[in-house]
Design a protein around this motif. Structure first.
Motif, mmCIF file in Angstrom:
data_model
loop_
_atom_site.group_PDB
_atom_site.id
_atom_site.type_symbol
_atom_site.label_atom_id
_atom_site.label_comp_id
_atom_site.label_asym_id
_atom_site.label_seq_id
_atom_site.Cartn_x
_atom_site.Cartn_y
_atom_site.Cartn_z
ATOM 1 N N ARG D 2 0.855 -1.175 0.000
ATOM 2 C CA ARG D 2 0.000 0.000 0.000
ATOM 3 C C ARG D 2 0.892 1.224 0.000
ATOM 4 O O ARG D 2 1.743 1.367 0.885
ATOM 5 C CB ARG D 2 -0.901 0.001 1.230
ATOM 6 C CG ARG D 2 -1.935 1.127 1.256
ATOM 7 C CD ARG D 2 -2.732 1.059 2.550
ATOM 8 N NE ARG D 2 -3.790 2.075 2.604
ATOM 9 C CZ ARG D 2 -3.585 3.360 2.881
ATOM 10 N NH1 ARG D 2 -2.370 3.823 3.112
ATOM 11 N NH2 ARG D 2 -4.605 4.213 2.925
ATOM 12 N N GLY D 19 -0.444 14.567 -11.561
ATOM 13 C CA GLY D 19 -1.132 13.583 -10.723
ATOM 14 C C GLY D 19 -2.083 12.728 -11.536
ATOM 15 O O GLY D 19 -2.196 11.512 -11.331
ATOM 16 N N HIS D 20 -2.754 13.359 -12.478
ATOM 17 C CA HIS D 20 -3.716 12.614 -13.282
ATOM 18 C C HIS D 20 -3.015 11.595 -14.177
ATOM 19 O O HIS D 20 -3.447 10.444 -14.299
ATOM 20 C CB HIS D 20 -4.535 13.578 -14.135
ATOM 21 C CG HIS D 20 -5.625 12.902 -14.884
ATOM 22 N ND1 HIS D 20 -6.808 12.501 -14.287
ATOM 23 C CD2 HIS D 20 -5.693 12.482 -16.171
ATOM 24 C CE1 HIS D 20 -7.560 11.889 -15.181
ATOM 25 N NE2 HIS D 20 -6.911 11.866 -16.336
ATOM 26 N N GLY D 23 -1.730 8.765 -11.963
ATOM 27 C CA GLY D 23 -2.846 7.941 -11.488
ATOM 28 C C GLY D 23 -3.403 7.064 -12.594
ATOM 29 O O GLY D 23 -3.668 5.867 -12.413
ATOM 30 N N ARG D 24 -3.567 7.678 -13.735
ATOM 31 C CA ARG D 24 -4.126 6.956 -14.869
ATOM 32 C C ARG D 24 -3.205 5.833 -15.334
ATOM 33 O O ARG D 24 -3.651 4.739 -15.695
ATOM 34 C CB ARG D 24 -4.354 7.973 -15.992
ATOM 35 C CG ARG D 24 -5.338 7.544 -17.016
ATOM 36 C CD ARG D 24 -5.669 8.721 -17.948
ATOM 37 N NE ARG D 24 -6.541 8.242 -18.986
ATOM 38 C CZ ARG D 24 -7.838 8.049 -18.832
ATOM 39 N NH1 ARG D 24 -8.413 8.355 -17.683
ATOM 40 N NH2 ARG D 24 -8.568 7.574 -19.805
ATOM 41 N N ALA D 27 -3.551 3.023 -12.926
ATOM 42 C CA ALA D 27 -4.823 2.318 -13.115
ATOM 43 C C ALA D 27 -4.786 1.428 -14.346
ATOM 44 O O ALA D 27 -5.266 0.295 -14.328
ATOM 45 C CB ALA D 27 -5.962 3.325 -13.209
ATOM 46 N N LYS D 28 -4.224 1.968 -15.419
ATOM 47 C CA LYS D 28 -4.343 1.263 -16.701
ATOM 48 C C LYS D 28 -3.164 0.329 -17.003
ATOM 49 O O LYS D 28 -3.322 -0.637 -17.733
ATOM 50 C CB LYS D 28 -4.474 2.277 -17.834
ATOM 51 C CG LYS D 28 -5.793 3.040 -17.772
ATOM 52 C CD LYS D 28 -5.975 3.955 -18.968
ATOM 53 C CE LYS D 28 -6.316 3.172 -20.226
ATOM 54 N NZ LYS D 28 -6.790 4.062 -21.303
ATOM 55 N N THR D 30 -0.770 -1.013 -14.667
ATOM 56 C CA THR D 30 -0.261 -1.911 -13.625
ATOM 57 C C THR D 30 -1.449 -2.745 -13.158
ATOM 58 O O THR D 30 -2.579 -2.512 -13.576
ATOM 59 C CB THR D 30 0.292 -1.137 -12.393
ATOM 60 O OG1 THR D 30 -0.808 -0.570 -11.669
ATOM 61 C CG2 THR D 30 1.248 -0.025 -12.806
ATOM 62 N N ILE D 34 -6.263 1.871 -7.260
ATOM 63 C CA ILE D 34 -5.902 3.245 -6.922
ATOM 64 C C ILE D 34 -7.154 4.090 -6.681
ATOM 65 O O ILE D 34 -8.181 3.936 -7.350
ATOM 66 C CB ILE D 34 -5.035 3.871 -8.055
ATOM 67 C CG1 ILE D 34 -4.674 5.328 -7.714
ATOM 68 C CG2 ILE D 34 -5.731 3.800 -9.410
ATOM 69 C CD1 ILE D 34 -3.562 5.889 -8.580
ATOM 70 N N LEU D 35 -7.035 4.962 -5.682
ATOM 71 C CA LEU D 35 -8.016 6.034 -5.484
ATOM 72 C C LEU D 35 -7.230 7.331 -5.374
ATOM 73 O O LEU D 35 -6.092 7.325 -4.902
ATOM 74 C CB LEU D 35 -8.824 5.831 -4.203
ATOM 75 C CG LEU D 35 -9.885 4.749 -4.157
ATOM 76 C CD1 LEU D 35 -10.558 4.754 -2.781
ATOM 77 C CD2 LEU D 35 -10.930 4.926 -5.255
ATOM 78 N N GLY D 36 -7.843 8.406 -5.804
ATOM 79 C CA GLY D 36 -7.113 9.660 -5.729
ATOM 80 C C GLY D 36 -8.028 10.854 -5.635
ATOM 81 O O GLY D 36 -9.213 10.774 -5.953
ATOM 82 N N SER D 37 -7.455 11.951 -5.147
ATOM 83 C CA SER D 37 -8.257 13.169 -5.073
ATOM 84 C C SER D 37 -7.388 14.382 -5.377
ATOM 85 O O SER D 37 -6.158 14.303 -5.340
ATOM 86 C CB SER D 37 -8.882 13.308 -3.686
ATOM 87 O OG SER D 37 -7.867 13.466 -2.721
ATOM 88 N N LEU D 53 -2.749 10.283 -3.907
ATOM 89 C CA LEU D 53 -3.043 8.976 -4.497
ATOM 90 C C LEU D 53 -2.809 7.884 -3.459
ATOM 91 O O LEU D 53 -1.828 7.938 -2.710
ATOM 92 C CB LEU D 53 -2.134 8.722 -5.709
ATOM 93 C CG LEU D 53 -2.201 9.743 -6.856
ATOM 94 C CD1 LEU D 53 -1.123 9.441 -7.887
ATOM 95 C CD2 LEU D 53 -3.575 9.741 -7.498
ATOM 96 N N GLU D 60 -9.260 -3.733 -1.398
ATOM 97 C CA GLU D 60 -9.705 -3.195 -0.114
ATOM 98 C C GLU D 60 -8.620 -2.390 0.594
ATOM 99 O O GLU D 60 -8.891 -1.695 1.560
ATOM 100 C CB GLU D 60 -10.264 -4.311 0.788
ATOM 101 C CG GLU D 60 -9.363 -5.505 1.036
ATOM 102 C CD GLU D 60 -9.414 -6.542 -0.090
ATOM 103 O OE1 GLU D 60 -9.810 -6.203 -1.213
ATOM 104 O OE2 GLU D 60 -9.027 -7.696 0.170
ATOM 105 N N GLU D 61 -7.385 -2.485 0.101
ATOM 106 C CA GLU D 61 -6.311 -1.684 0.692
ATOM 107 C C GLU D 61 -6.240 -0.287 0.067
ATOM 108 O O GLU D 61 -5.685 0.639 0.653
ATOM 109 C CB GLU D 61 -4.971 -2.398 0.503
ATOM 110 C CG GLU D 61 -4.811 -3.609 1.391
ATOM 111 C CD GLU D 61 -4.348 -3.219 2.790
ATOM 112 O OE1 GLU D 61 -3.230 -2.700 2.923
ATOM 113 O OE2 GLU D 61 -5.127 -3.416 3.742
#
Lengths: 280, 374, 83, 176
Positions: D2, D19-20, D23-24, D27-28, D30, D34-37, D53, D60-61
């Motif tokens: 994590r 960051g986008h 993050g992307r 997500a795509k 690996t 991922i969650l991000g804000s 991120l 669930e982690e």
């Protein structure tokens, strides 16, 4: 359903007699609508299964309970957006919105305004009996100034809405005012409205002897009908400026606007087709 | 199927497309406008329609109309707009109209802080309309859940002929996440049952053996009646107690008896749980981390994220939390959904943890409050 | 009283005047609008207590259908024929 | 596994895009969740800009959208370094833009201090790709995402005329 009257084939006859009071003009209007539809269906310019009614709340909106077509009796003032929702996804439908002056011009005022602005492909028939009937005789935006109603016991201090001018100014394709005292003309207006693209608006002067009639001292259906007939001024091709709506000077009826600009639905389809790579 | 990295709002828009959305009616409002904008760009490419109406009232009524013309339809709004929509939701309930209302909560009351989050409207989502019936409310917490639950919302809506509220919030709206996006045809999609009888025999509100009547649409020759008045099976106004009783119980039962099927939750650290942190929506992320922290500190804590808020499946919740000594209901409001749960969990001590925060509550904050009760 | 669609059918010579008795609400509009005063309130009542209209001077009917068009209740109509 | 990633700087430094894209790419390209804000000030330039991120190998982690103790950070300006250093945990890998950072706190971080903005101006003619220079550095040092994945995301995210220079900037540290 049993059939007696020539219009019975378009009526849910098991719901007759209607809920309206004796002498109410709304039944006369319904007859005009059904005869106009009958002409359209017989001549092949409308398919019966493609006719839909929508009404809000009020005596006038209850008109949707009787026609033997697809029909919606929805909430107060909101029949126009309901009908437009149907129309957008099923453009082959001919949607007829029926409502009273309160339903269309008061609580539904924002929707009629924007439906006209869009030239939305709807037939909007506003039955105007100058009063709130179902709730017991309160002031409507169409109530003549000065008249007693139960919520204006010292006289109505407000100016009346002349919805013909509104509809004309915002660009409806068809704007007419008819009266239940002049049925062949009214039927003809509705027949024409049914053939229009864009928004066709028909204001219909109607009689509510039970409440409006009582307020002004014409309690019997015949007395009120006769009084209204006297005050109706029929004009051929009147201009919008001539669309007098006045208890004293009279109510001018006739066809005020008849143009043929593209309706909202075809414009929407054209724009939408751009997204799909159409010519647009 | 593809993997994307999108916000909760975009995930809702993508989910609606996967579920077969054909008509979106909207009115701009923060923080939902990007759902609208995304669909305005994408839905027409797939033959659907996106129309901006003059207000939220028109939007929901148009969506109901479109549904009666057989199009899956949706609108999205937040508190002020939902307040305008509730009258029409009531119409959708009595006329049994499938429609999905996306409710992205923001800070209230009234205009509040329009760009920030809160869970103040959790009860309004189902109790906001008149008539005293229940509307299913599904609550995602992540973009993936937003996608999945949007599809589910449509399916529930079509299957039960009911409006469904998808209850999100401003935090989820702008949370990015990895989302497995499925295209139309790649998800299980429920279509409304159509009448099997000829038009002259069709009764629009006759449920037959079940609780949900088959639904004919405008333009099919069935002479349907959409009736806002209390109606019998034909759709005829019938102001009689027996008719009202029959209609009310059927409308109530078709939702409430679906509770077991609708019940959906996520649970973590359930093993030996004696301290349950129950939450929903974005706050359940704080709660999940808080449970982890509590575990690390030796407490037997678990986290429950409710994804179905209404109807409340009392049996299911009782079974899930059976034997748990203390149940903390954590929410970003004054303690609203707690009221639903306190009566359900009679065997446990149920504690409200109301946290009012314009941002996502810090997990530490939740931990500190919970520890005061342990 | 007869069924809901029981019709009083009166020949005029060139037309039939039909009154669907159970639908009439005795508003009197048909009587009023008739240009030749063919109709009047009858003495017989329908099951709802209304004295439905009856053609008292059928021979004066000119087939203009003003009664039919002005009836709010689909209770009266004219058929061509009978002459 | 994590990992929390913090990316912060001033408005106008391309923090949100950085960051986008990261993050992307996670997500795509690996198998990670991922969650991000994002947080950004109302003003387009000058205010706080921040991406959080949370990345994990089990769904669930990936349980939160805010950094509580960053394992990896890119900080592009002194103001945000001062504001957020408490969110970066000991042992973290921290990339700092020397062009805008003058004082590095005494922490148990593994610090990479490089003049990303100066490099961008000098090598690529615009400070606007400093974010990609820094991203390339992060990818090189952490192996969090495959570089090809990031380049793919740059191609689908950045306006066409800007793709080339962004990719070149991204490769600056990767090719060294």
């Amino acid at each position: 359903m049993a059939v007696a009257h020539p219009l019975d084939r378009y009526l849910r006859t098991d719901r007759l007699p209607t809920m309206w009071c004796p002498g109410c003009g709304l039944g006369i209007l319904l007859g005009c609508i059904l005869r106009a539809l009958d002409r359209r269906i017989r001549e092949g310019s409308l398919r019966r299964e493609n006719v839909g009614f929508a009404g809000g709340i009020g005596c006038s909106a209850r008109m949707t309970l009787y026609p033997y077509f697809d029909s919606a009796h929805v909430i107060h003032g909101r029949a126009i957006p309901f009908a437009l929702g149907v129309k957008i996804v099923k453009p082959e439908m001919k949607m007829i919105v029926v409502g009273g002056d309160g339903d269309i011009a008061a609580i539904g005022g924002n929707h009629i305004l924007h439906a006209i602005r869009r030239n939305a492909d709807l037939v909007v028939i506003m039955a105007n009996n100058m009063i709130y009937g179902m709730t017991g005789g309160q002031q409507a935006p169409t109530t003549p100034r000065g008249l007693y109603t139960t919520t204006t016991p010292y006289g109505n201090p407000e100016r009346e809405i002349n919805i013909v001018k509104l509809a004309a100014a915002l660009g409806a394709n068809y704007v007419a005012r008819g009266s239940v005292t002049h049925t062949p003309l009214l039927e003809q207006m509705i027949y024409k409205a049914l053939g229009k693209r864009g928004l066709a608006f028909v204001e219909v002067l109607s009689t509510c002897p039970e409440l409006f009639g009582r307020h002004i001292g014409f309690r019997s259906p015949v007395d009120l009908y006769s009084e209204l007939r006297k005050r109706v001024v029929v004009k051929t091709r009147p201009s919008v400026e001539e669309s007098d709506y006045s208890w004293e000077r009279g109510f001018v009826i006739g066809e005020f606007v008849d143009r043929d600009e593209p309706g909202f639905i075809e414009v929407l389809q054209e724009y939408t087709s751009r997204a799909r790579g159409g010519a647009g | 199927m593809r993997v994307d990295y999108v916000t909760g709002n975009t995930a809702i828009a993508l989910g609606s497309i996967a579920a077969g959305l054909r008509f979106y009616a909207g009115y701009p409002i923060t923080p939902t406008s990007d759902i609208f904008e995304f669909l305005a760009r994408e839905l027409p490419k797939r033959g659907g329609y996106v129309v901006q109406f003059e207000d939220e009232i028109a939007s929901i009524n148009a969506a109901i109309g479109a549904s009666w013309a057989c199009a899956k339809s949706m609108t999205a709004t937040s508190g002020p707009g939902f307040s305008l929509m509730v009258e029409a939701l009531s119409l959708a309930v009595i006329t049994e109209t499938p429609v999905v209302v996306v409710y992205v909560m923001r800070t209230g009351p009234s205009t509040g802080v329009p760009t920030r989050s809160g869970q103040y409207d959790v009860l309004q989502a189902t109790y906001g309309f008149h008539g005293g019936l229940v509307v299913p409310v599904l609550a995602p917490a992540t973009p993936q859940e937003a996608f999945d639950l949007t599809v589910r919302a449509f399916n529930v809506s079509e299957k039960l002929r009911t409006p469904v509220v998808l209850l999100s919030d401003a935090t989820i709206a702008h949370t990015y996440g990895r989302v497995v996006v499925r295209e139309p045809g790649e998800v299980e999609v429920v279509e409304r049952a159509k009448p099997s009888v000829p038009p002259e025999k069709y009764r629009p509100y006759d449920p037959g053996e079940g609780l949900v009547p088959p639904m004919a649409c405008f333009g099919e020759g069935y002479n349907v009646l959409v009736e806002s008045l209390t109606h019998d099976e034909r759709g005829y106004y019938a102001p009689r107690s027996d008719v009202q009783r029959r209609l009310m119980w059927r409308l109530y039962r078709k939702i409430v008896e679906s509770a077991p099927e609708l019940f959906d939750y996520g649970a973590a650290y359930l093993d030996g749980c004696d301290v349950a942190l129950v939450s929903y929506g974005s706050t359940s992320l704080s709660t999940l981390v808080a449970a982890k922290i509590l575990r690390s500190e030796g407490y037997r804590a678990c986290s429950i994220r409710l994804r179905t808020l209404f109807p409340v499946y009392e049996e299911g919740i009782r079974r899930l939390l059976n034997g748990v000594g203390k149940v903390f209901v954590v929410e970003n409001n004054v303690g609203l959904y707690y009221r639903e749960l306190r009566g359900v969990l009679r065997g446990s001590e149920v504690v409200s943890v109301p946290i009012i925060d314009l941002d996502l509550p810090q997990p530490r904050e939740v931990v500190e409050v919970v520890k005061q009760w342990l | 009283m007869g069924s809901a669609t029981a019709v009083l059918r009166v020949p005029t010579g060139k037309y039939f005047i039909n009154v669907v008795k159970e639908r009439c609400k005795e508003c009197g509009l048909c009587v009023f609008v008739c240009p030749t005063k063919v109709l009047d309130k009858g003495s017989e009542r329908n099951s709802r207590g209304y004295r439905f209209a009856v053609p008292v001077r059928p021979e004066k009917c000119i087939g203009c259908r003003m009664c039919e068009y002005s009836c709010p209740d689909f209770a009266i109509f004219i058929e061509v024929g009978g002459g | 596994m994590r990992i929390e990633v913090l990316i912060a700087g001033r408005g106008g430094q391309g923090i949100l895009l950085l960051g986008h894209i990261l993050g992307r790419a996670v997500a795509k390209y690996t198998n990670l969740y991922i969650l991000g804000s994002e947080i950004y000030a109302a003003e387009t330039r000058g205010g706080d800009s921040r991406v959080d991120l949370v990345i994990a190998d089990r769904e669930e982690e990936a349980d939160f959208i805010k950094v509580m103790g960053a394992d990896i950070a890119i900080v592009m300006h002194q103001l945000q370094l001062d504001a957020y250093s408490h969110l970066i945990k000991d042992g973290a890998v921290v990339f700092l833009d020397r062009s805008n950072v003058t004082s590095v706190p005494q922490r148990k971080w593994r610090v990479f201090l490089e003049p990303y903005t100066d490099i961008a101006e000098r090598e690529f003619g615009t400070p606007r790709v400093a974010n990609m220079v820094a991203l390339g550095h992060l990818v090189r040092q952490t192996s969090l995402v495959p570089p090809e994945g990031v380049e793919e995301v740059i191609r689908e995210t950045v306006p066409k005329d800007w793709v080339d220079v962004n990719i070149r900037a991204f490769r600056y540290f990767l090719s060294r």
